[in-house]
Write an enzyme that holds these catalytic residues in place. Structure first.
Site, short mmCIF file in Angstrom:
data_model
loop_
_atom_site.label_atom_id
_atom_site.label_comp_id
_atom_site.label_asym_id
_atom_site.label_seq_id
_atom_site.Cartn_x
_atom_site.Cartn_y
_atom_site.Cartn_z
N GLY A 87 5.71 5.86 -0.22
CA GLY A 87 4.67 4.84 -0.38
C GLY A 87 4.12 4.36 0.94
N GLY A 89 2.13 0.91 2.55
CA GLY A 89 1.66 -0.46 2.34
C GLY A 89 0.82 -0.92 3.50
N ASP A 205 3.52 -13.55 -2.68
CA ASP A 205 2.72 -12.33 -2.81
C ASP A 205 3.16 -11.52 -4.04
OD1 ASP A 205 0.72 -10.53 -2.14
OD2 ASP A 205 1.91 -9.49 -0.61
N1 LIG Z 1 12.87 0.23 -1.99
C1 LIG Z 1 11.94 1.06 -2.39
N2 LIG Z 1 12.24 2.09 -3.17
C2 LIG Z 1 11.30 2.94 -3.60
N3 LIG Z 1 9.99 2.85 -3.27
C3 LIG Z 1 9.63 1.84 -2.47
C4 LIG Z 1 10.57 0.90 -1.99
N4 LIG Z 1 9.90 0.01 -1.24
C5 LIG Z 1 8.62 0.36 -1.25
N5 LIG Z 1 8.43 1.47 -1.98
C6 LIG Z 1 7.15 2.16 -2.24
O1 LIG Z 1 6.33 2.01 -1.12
C7 LIG Z 1 5.11 1.38 -1.49
C8 LIG Z 1 4.62 0.52 -0.36
O2 LIG Z 1 5.45 -0.61 -0.26
P1 LIG Z 1 5.18 -1.76 0.79
O3 LIG Z 1 6.08 -2.88 0.44
O4 LIG Z 1 5.25 -1.22 2.15
O5 LIG Z 1 3.65 -2.12 0.61
P2 LIG Z 1 2.80 -2.90 -0.49
O6 LIG Z 1 3.60 -3.98 -1.08
O7 LIG Z 1 2.21 -1.88 -1.42
O8 LIG Z 1 1.61 -3.46 0.37
P3 LIG Z 1 1.60 -4.73 1.30
O9 LIG Z 1 2.74 -4.60 2.25
O10 LIG Z 1 0.29 -4.64 1.97
O11 LIG Z 1 1.73 -5.89 0.39
C9 LIG Z 1 5.41 0.65 -2.76
O12 LIG Z 1 4.27 0.52 -3.55
C10 LIG Z 1 6.46 1.53 -3.41
O13 LIG Z 1 5.85 2.56 -4.14
#
Ligand SMILES: Nc1ncnc2c1ncn2[C@@H]1O[C@H](COP(=O)(O)OP(=O)(O)OP(=O)(O)O)[C@@H](O)[C@H]1O
Length: 706
Positions: A87, A89, A205
């Site tokens: 993923g 973010g 959030d």
């Molecule tokens: N612990 C985890 N296990 C599996 N997948 C994960 C995990 N953490 C994050 N991801 C994947 O990575 C993606 C990005 O996560 P991240 O928290 O970095 O960003 P976000 O929440 O989508 O965006 P932002 O940080 O801008 O709010 C998530 O949508 C998810 O699919």
């Protein structure tokens, strides 16, 4: 004979030596210069790292976080191979990692080293690092090495709700049971944060990409980058200070254990929050409404609505329609068209307004405050003007007569009609000359008065403009006050700029909103970054087509993280100048989340087809459906009939209760959980938007859910 020495030789030698010396001097000075530069750079970096990036005292943390080495992570992720990316973010890329003993974990690599990322990193460590709950994604550890920062989480095999709901193939595998249990899990997670932690933690959030699912599709909340610990009693946490030294101090009492304080002075953000500026521009006027609603008696609202529906039955107070209209006009003239006064009326006074009042407010007045994002007296004035013209108000007809017929007799008749005089009395003129003169003068005076009145009628639009202008001036004044207040409190420059945007460009902002022109620095930046990635993954869909369909537009909007949350999920109070992050803000976001889960739609989904435009704003659409008593239309079509209508109706109505503009009217999360479990009747919670009493929508749920 000895040969004569060549005079050019020593000269050449001297020249060569000189050149060599010069070259040596220049190169050595260059080397020294660069060495000094390099040394200074490293010194600066190490100082910076020491002051900013050394995480809090992990050893003293109630939960022990593991410190991973860069080498370890590199090995586990196969040198951060693209195939291990799970993923992306706003702050970084998430990789799948595997330990030597085969255990999976998720590694979030913070891609940018901005101050915001830094603050989010610290926040995750200090807040999530101190929490342990089966409803929260566990933070296993971290790594700070070689100018890289990593956060290591438990691995969630079913990724995020965002991906499940809006996957590329468009086939959401979530059945109704799963959706309902996800809603309940998120509610329980919030309950743990708001009520199970002391002091309470506010996530800040809540959105689908921050809800991750384990192997059994149990939901857990992640991403505490924007979360805050509530410390200032009922006033919440200062959202702008973002002083991690402060939050460090606060997190010290987690779990009943105390941790030594460490001074981690993380600088505040300097990002300009255009999302909030935009929201602020649309909600600055509505904030007044929130206050009004707080003080408003719900009974009076229902009575007012009853009054509207029953029409004359309610307005049997002896006042005729004209007199109501006059009342309204006079209020406007005196610039007393104060919504707060109108809305704080007692049930009786609402009744007194009768039919006229229902006309004045119109059928949808309390929906406007939410849906249109603009609530101010101009809506009512406009509506009132419209109703007065459309319904051929006799008052207006009278005035037409005055203008078109300057003859005394006709005018007299008109005035007499208004004043309830006996026409015949004047027509049979039996006055003497003096009396006639007095009578004429009196009539002329009345005519003048009437014309003045008419002029005021005509100037209603102008008056509205003036009123809006005055509103803007008073907004600027308020902004000025806030600026001074925040200057005094040594708050961050971000705030000032944010309000500068809001205040000075408020009209443009609003226009921009109406025209769909959004410009969020972070959002667009992310879009350009991510669009290339998306292009890679999705070659058959051009960027242009995505933009045209509005799909990309919607996607970017609903996933744009601002300093205070994500657009469409942020509670309106954070846009109106309120700077405290409160639990009810999470409740609002949760309300949006419920609707997203149930409908399988993004909160803002603009499509090219005009037919679908009314459904573009999920929250507004839901409110419209609630008004027409047809909330189940919102349920994801993919579910067909495979869903529990009772549960779906309950969830949607609960979402509406959570989406109330006034935070104090939203249920708290323990009530939310009880409602979802069927232990509490939703109708007992405050309700501001239903056109009819809540009981119409809700019945008590007998079914108990464990
Ligand atoms: N612990 C985890 N296990 C599996 N997948 C994960 C995990 N953490 C994050 N991801 C994947 O990575 C993606 C990005 O996560 P991240 O928290 O970095 O960003 P976000 O929440 O989508 O965006 P932002 O940080 O801008 O709010 C998530 O949508 C998810 O699919």
């Amino acid at each position: 004979m000895p040969s004569r020495p060549n005079p050019t030789r020593p000269k050449l030698f001297i020249n060569r030596t000189k050149t060599l010396f010069l070259i040596l001097t220049i190169s050595s000075s260059l080397v020294i210069f660069f060495a000094i530069l390099y040394f200074i750079y490293h010194l600066w970096i190490s100082l910076l790292n020491r002051s900013r990036t050394i995480p809090f005292d992990v050893a003293a943390s109630p939960l022990k976080l593991q410190i991973f080495s860069y080498k370890e992570l590199k090995l586990a992720t196969n040198d951060f191979d693209e195939s291990n990316v799970i993923g992306r973010g706003g702050s970084g890329t998430v990789f799948r990692g595997i330990t030597r003993d085969g255990k999976l974990f998720a590694v979030k690599r913070l891609d940018s080293l901005s101050l915001q990322t830094e603050a989010e990193f610290q926040n995750e460590l200090q807040i999530l690092g101190g929490l342990k709950s089966s409803f929260l994604v566990t933070l296993l550890g971290y790594c700070v090495e070689k100018n890289h920062k990593f956060l290591i989480y438990e691995y969630m095999p079913n990724k995020s709700l965002q991906e499940l709901l809006f996957n590329e193939a468009g086939d959401s595998c979530l059945n109704w049971g799963m959706r309902f249990s996800i809603i309940l899990d998120v509610a329980k997670a919030l309950e743990f944060m708001h009520f199970g932690c002391d002091p309470p933690v506010i996530h800040g959030d809540i959105k689908p990409s921050n809800v991750l699912l384990d192997s059994e599709f149990r939901a857990k909340i992640s991403d505490f980058g924007l979360s805050r610990v509530k410390v200032e009693g009922a006033y919440g946490v200062d959202l702008f200070s973002q002083d991690l030294g402060k939050s460090q101090e606060l997190s010290a009492t987690f779990g009943g254990e105390s941790t030594p304080q460490t001074a981690i002075g993380t600088p505040t953000h300097h990002e300009v929050d255009f999302a909030l500026a935009l929201q602020a521009s649309s909600s600055s006027k509505t904030s007044r409404t929130s206050r009004n609603i707080k003080g408003m008696d719900l009974n009076s609202m229902s009575l007012a609505m009853e009054g509207e529906t029953k029409g004359k039955e309610v307005s049997n107070d002896g006042h005729d329609h004209d007199s109501k209209a006059n009342h309204v006009v006079l209020s406007c003239e005196d610039h007393e068209f104060d919504q707060s006064k109108e809305m704080n009326l007692s049930p009786n006074s609402v009744l007194d307004l009768g039919k006229g009042s229902s006309k004045q407010w119109g059928r949808d007045w309390w929906w406007k405050q939410e849906g249109s994002g603009e609530l101010c007296s101009k809506d009512y004035v406009r509506e009132w003007i419209g109703s007065q013209i459309d319904t051929a108000n006799p008052d207006w007809d009278d005035e037409k007569k005055i203008i078109n017929t300057p003859e005394l007799g006709v005018s007299t008749r008109t005035i007499d009609k208004v004043e309830d005089r006996d026409e015949s009395g004047l027509n049979e003129s039996r006055f003497d000359t003096l009396q006639e003169k007095f009578a004429k003068e009196e009539i002329n005076e009345k005519m003048k008065k009437k014309l003045k009145k008419k002029k005021k009628h005509r100037n209603m639009e102008e008056w509205w403009k003036e009123e809006e202008h005055q509103d803007e001036i008073s907004n600027k004044k308020k902004i000025g006050m806030r600026r001074i207040k925040f200057k005094n409190c040594l708050k961050v420059p971000h705030f000032r700029y944010c309000f500068h945007q809001k205040g000075e460009n408020s009209v443009q902002d609003r226009e921009g909103e109406a025209g769909g022109e959004f410009s969020f620095r972070k959002g667009w930046r992310r879009k350009s970054n991510s669009s290339s990635k998306k292009k890679k993954n999705n070659n058959n869909r051009s960027m242009g087509s995505e933009m045209w369909s509005g799909d990309l537009f919607s996607r970017e909007l609903s996933s744009t993280t601002s300093m205070r949350g994500t657009l469409c999920y942020i509670a309106p109070e954070y846009g109106g100048g309120c700077c405290y992050l409160m639990e009810k803000g999470d409740i609002y976001s949760f309300g949006v989340l419920i609707l997203v889960i149930i409908s399988g739609r993004r909160p803002l989904h603009v499509l090219a087809s005009p037919i679908k435009l009314e459904k573009a704003n999920l929250v507004s659409w839901c409110r419209q459906l609630a008004q027409s008593g047809n909330v189940l239309e919102l349920v994801d079509e993919k579910l067909k009939d495979g869903y529990n209508k009772e549960e779906a109706g309950l969830c949607i109505n609960l979402a509406l209760a959570c989406l109330q503009k006034a935070p104090e009217l939203r249920p708290d999360v323990s009530e939310v959980v009880r409602i979802l479990r069927g232990e509490m009747d939703i109708s007992s919670t405050a309700f501001e938007f239903s056109p009819s009493p809540p009981a119409k929508f809700y019945g008590s749920r007998s079914k108990q859910r464990s």
